[in-house]
Structures are given as structure tokens and as C-alpha cells.
Design an enzyme around this catalytic site. Structure first.
Site, PDB file in Angstrom:
ATOM      1  N   ASN A   9       8.567 -56.441  -5.514  1.00  0.00           N
ATOM      2  CA  ASN A   9       7.407 -56.278  -6.401  1.00  0.00           C
ATOM      3  C   ASN A   9       7.852 -55.427  -7.586  1.00  0.00           C
ATOM      4  OD1 ASN A   9       4.983 -55.746  -7.635  1.00  0.00           O
ATOM      5  ND2 ASN A   9       4.163 -54.468  -5.988  1.00  0.00           N
ATOM      6  N   LYS A  11       6.247 -54.724 -10.205  1.00  0.00           N
ATOM      7  CA  LYS A  11       5.120 -53.987 -10.827  1.00  0.00           C
ATOM      8  C   LYS A  11       5.190 -54.123 -12.351  1.00  0.00           C
ATOM      9  CE  LYS A  11       5.139 -50.939  -6.869  1.00  0.00           C
ATOM     10  NZ  LYS A  11       4.817 -49.671  -6.297  1.00  0.00           N
ATOM     11  N   HIS A  94      -2.846 -55.069  -3.134  1.00  0.00           N
ATOM     12  CA  HIS A  94      -1.863 -53.970  -3.135  1.00  0.00           C
ATOM     13  C   HIS A  94      -2.621 -52.647  -3.261  1.00  0.00           C
ATOM     14  CE1 HIS A  94       1.339 -51.319  -4.494  1.00  0.00           C
ATOM     15  NE2 HIS A  94       2.185 -52.176  -3.938  1.00  0.00           N
ATOM     16  N   GLU A  96      -2.167 -50.168  -5.036  1.00  0.00           N
ATOM     17  CA  GLU A  96      -2.418 -49.744  -6.428  1.00  0.00           C
ATOM     18  C   GLU A  96      -3.609 -50.500  -7.023  1.00  0.00           C
ATOM     19  OE1 GLU A  96       1.600 -50.305  -7.817  1.00  0.00           O
ATOM     20  OE2 GLU A  96       2.218 -48.684  -6.482  1.00  0.00           O
ATOM     21  N   GLU A 166       1.550 -51.712   4.329  1.00  0.00           N
ATOM     22  CA  GLU A 166       2.125 -50.731   3.421  1.00  0.00           C
ATOM     23  C   GLU A 166       1.329 -49.419   3.515  1.00  0.00           C
ATOM     24  OE1 GLU A 166       4.411 -52.664   0.013  1.00  0.00           O
ATOM     25  OE2 GLU A 166       2.322 -52.702  -0.578  1.00  0.00           O
ATOM     26  N   GLY A 172       6.350 -45.549  -2.880  1.00  0.00           N
ATOM     27  CA  GLY A 172       6.886 -44.831  -4.031  1.00  0.00           C
ATOM     28  C   GLY A 172       7.070 -43.343  -3.791  1.00  0.00           C
ATOM     29  N   SER A 212       8.796 -47.492   0.468  1.00  0.00           N
ATOM     30  CA  SER A 212      10.114 -46.845   0.342  1.00  0.00           C
ATOM     31  C   SER A 212      11.195 -47.524   1.184  1.00  0.00           C
ATOM     32  CB  SER A 212      10.007 -45.349   0.665  1.00  0.00           C
ATOM     33  OG  SER A 212       9.133 -44.716  -0.261  1.00  0.00           O
TER      34      SER A 212
HETATM   35  C1  PEP Z   1       5.165 -51.357  -3.153  1.00  0.00           C
HETATM   36  O1  PEP Z   1       4.731 -51.016  -4.224  1.00  0.00           O
HETATM   37  O2  PEP Z   1       4.720 -52.372  -2.614  1.00  0.00           O
HETATM   38  C2  PEP Z   1       6.195 -50.541  -2.531  1.00  0.00           C
HETATM   39  C3  PEP Z   1       6.407 -50.699  -1.264  1.00  0.00           C
HETATM   40  O3  PEP Z   1       6.867 -49.640  -3.343  1.00  0.00           O
HETATM   41  P1  PEP Z   1       8.137 -48.747  -2.944  1.00  0.00           P
HETATM   42  O4  PEP Z   1       9.120 -49.660  -2.249  1.00  0.00           O
HETATM   43  O5  PEP Z   1       8.670 -48.222  -4.227  1.00  0.00           O
HETATM   44  O6  PEP Z   1       7.638 -47.684  -2.024  1.00  0.00           O
END
Ligand code: PEP
Length: 250
Positions: A9, A11, A94, A96, A166, A172, A212
């Protein structure tokens, strides 16, 4: 046996030249596509150009779409529009989108339905906050999120859908769920699907872990029986790290 899936992703990152170059590098990568699928979700403005130029097995996905099919929704796009540019996957819900753009479980469920109606496979995100986990409400939160979308689905839709667990506290932040925590929640989600449908359908659904994921932790996470790959944010923006995560899934 479920095929693994590693999804990147991007973003709101990379200018078009950077995006095109990274996508080109990834599409030339020699990976075992019988064992693992690679999916990339670039910024929406790049999708049609990447899609029409894509002759590889890399799957393209949108990061979002609107729940309506068309109309006066300035700045938005529909699932049908994605299908019309040959993009047949879309990340929905997601964290976000939920926290920054106010998407409720109900809106997420409507978007899932819009994708299914348009023939676009949703990658449905769910996850609990740190507060919910620390107060022991994480299973309740995931149940609410998953039940809202399962109501929109029939047997065919669920067996081709993808779920991404997630935990918000791991996105992040550099803080990853342990492989055991991921397995525990993935097993729980599969059980919820089994209760709503049946065990056979539940076993077909791919459940990705996100939060992460890095080359250093991918192999351990992906070795868990109910972890079918990853949804990767930050580490998907670098060719080397995404390639190594993909290798960890092979
Ligand atoms: C995400 O935004 O779906 C995500 C898992 O980000 P990150 O891998 O940076 O934690």
C-alpha cells in the site's frame, strides 16, 4: 491450500516517475507466482496508466473507492470506474480511512458491497486501537467490523474476498504484533467467517496481516497457519525491502 499474497500500500507517496520505476522493477522481479501473489496499491491518479501498461502478473489495486455507482461526489471514484480501467482489487476500510476520513463500519460495509457489485475484489481492513487491545475489547471490536461486512456477502463473495487484520497500534509505528498475536486474531476471524458461512468457505479466505511488516519479521509472521501474507505500508516503498518480504512468503 491458500496461496500467499503480499500487498504493498503506497498510500500518498511517490511522484509518477518514481511510481512507474518501482512498479517496473517489481513487475520484472523473478518470484514464484504459483506460491505467492504480488499486489500493489498505488495512488489512484496513477492507476489507469499503470494498469493499461501492465503486462505482468502483478495485481493492481485501488486504496479506496466511493460506495455509490456515480453522481455528484466531487473528487471521488466508483468501484465500477476501477473495473473499467481493469483494476479489479480495492482496499476498503483502511484504518486511515476510518480515522482521518470518518468511515464507519456501515460505510465500509457499503463500499464492500459496491465493490462486489462491480466485480472488484475488496481487501477488507479491520483492526483494533491500542486502547481497545489494552482493555481487552479487541475481539469485540473485530467482531463488529467483520460482522458488518459479512452481512453484505454471499458464499461466492466471501470465498474470493481478502481480509487484512491491521492492529492500528502497529501501523507505521514500528511496533509489530507478535506472530502469536497475529495468529490468534487471524484464527478468530476465520472462526467468525465459519460461523456465518461454513468451515469450507472460511478455509478459502485469505487473511493478511498488516502493521510494520518488514523483511526481519515477515517470515515468522507468514509461517503462522492462518496468516496468508501481508499488507505492507512503509516497507513497500523500497524495492529491496518489498522484494525481501515477497521472498519471505515464497
Ligand atoms: C498499512 O498502512 O496498511 C500498513 C500496514 O503500514 P506499515 O506497514 O507502514 O505499518
Amino acid at each position: 491450500m491458500r496461496k500467499k499474497l503480499v500487498a504493498g500500500n503506497w498510500k500518498m507517496n511517490l511522484d509518477f516517475d518514481e511510481a512507474r520505476q518501482l512498479f517496473h522493477q517489481l513487475s520484472k522481479l523473478d518470484y514464484d507466482s504459483k506460491v505467492v501473489d504480488m499486489l500493489i496499491a498505488p495512488p489512484a491518479v496513477y492507476l489507469s496508466q499503470l494498469s493499461f501498461a501492465n503486462s505482468s502478473e502483478v495485481i493492481l489495486a485501488a486504496q479506496n473507492c466511493h460506495q455509490e455507482t456515480s453522481g455528484a461526489f466531487t473528487g471521488e471514484w466508483s468501484a465500477g470506474m476501477l473495473a473499467s480501467i481493469r483494476v479489479d482489487h480495492c482496499i476498503i476500510g483502511h484504518s486511515e480511512r476510518r480515522s482521518l476520513f470518518g468511515e464507519t463500519d456501515d460505510v465500509v460495509a457499503q463500499k464492500v458491497k459496491a465493490c462486489l457489485d462491480a466485480g472488484v475484489q475488496p481487501i477488507i481492513c479491520c483492526g483494533e486501537s491500542l486502547e481497545e487491545r489494552e482493555s481487552g475489547k479487541h475481539f469485540d471490536r473485530i467482531t463488529t467490523q467483520i460482522d458488518a461486512v459479512l452481512k453484505q456477502m454471499d458464499e461466492k463473495a466471501i470465498s474470493t474476498s481478502i481480509i487484512a487484520y491491521e492492529p492500528v497500534w502497529a501501523i507505521g509505528t514500528g511496533r509489530t504484533a507478535s506472530a502469536e498475536q497475529a495468529q490468534e486474531m487471524h484464527g478468530f476471524i476465520r472462526k467468525l467467517i465459519g460461523l456465518q458461512f461454513d468451515e469450507q468457505r472460511a478455509q478459502q479466505v485469505r487473511i493478511l496481516y498488516g502493521g510494520s511488516v518488514k523483511p526481519a519479521n515477515a517470515k515468522e509472521l507468514f509461517s503462522m497457519p492462518d496468516v496468508d501474507g501481508g499488507l505492507v505500508g512503509g516497507a513497500s516503498l523500497q524495492f529491496d525491502s518489498f522484494r525481501d518480504i515477497l521472498t519471505a512468503a515464497s
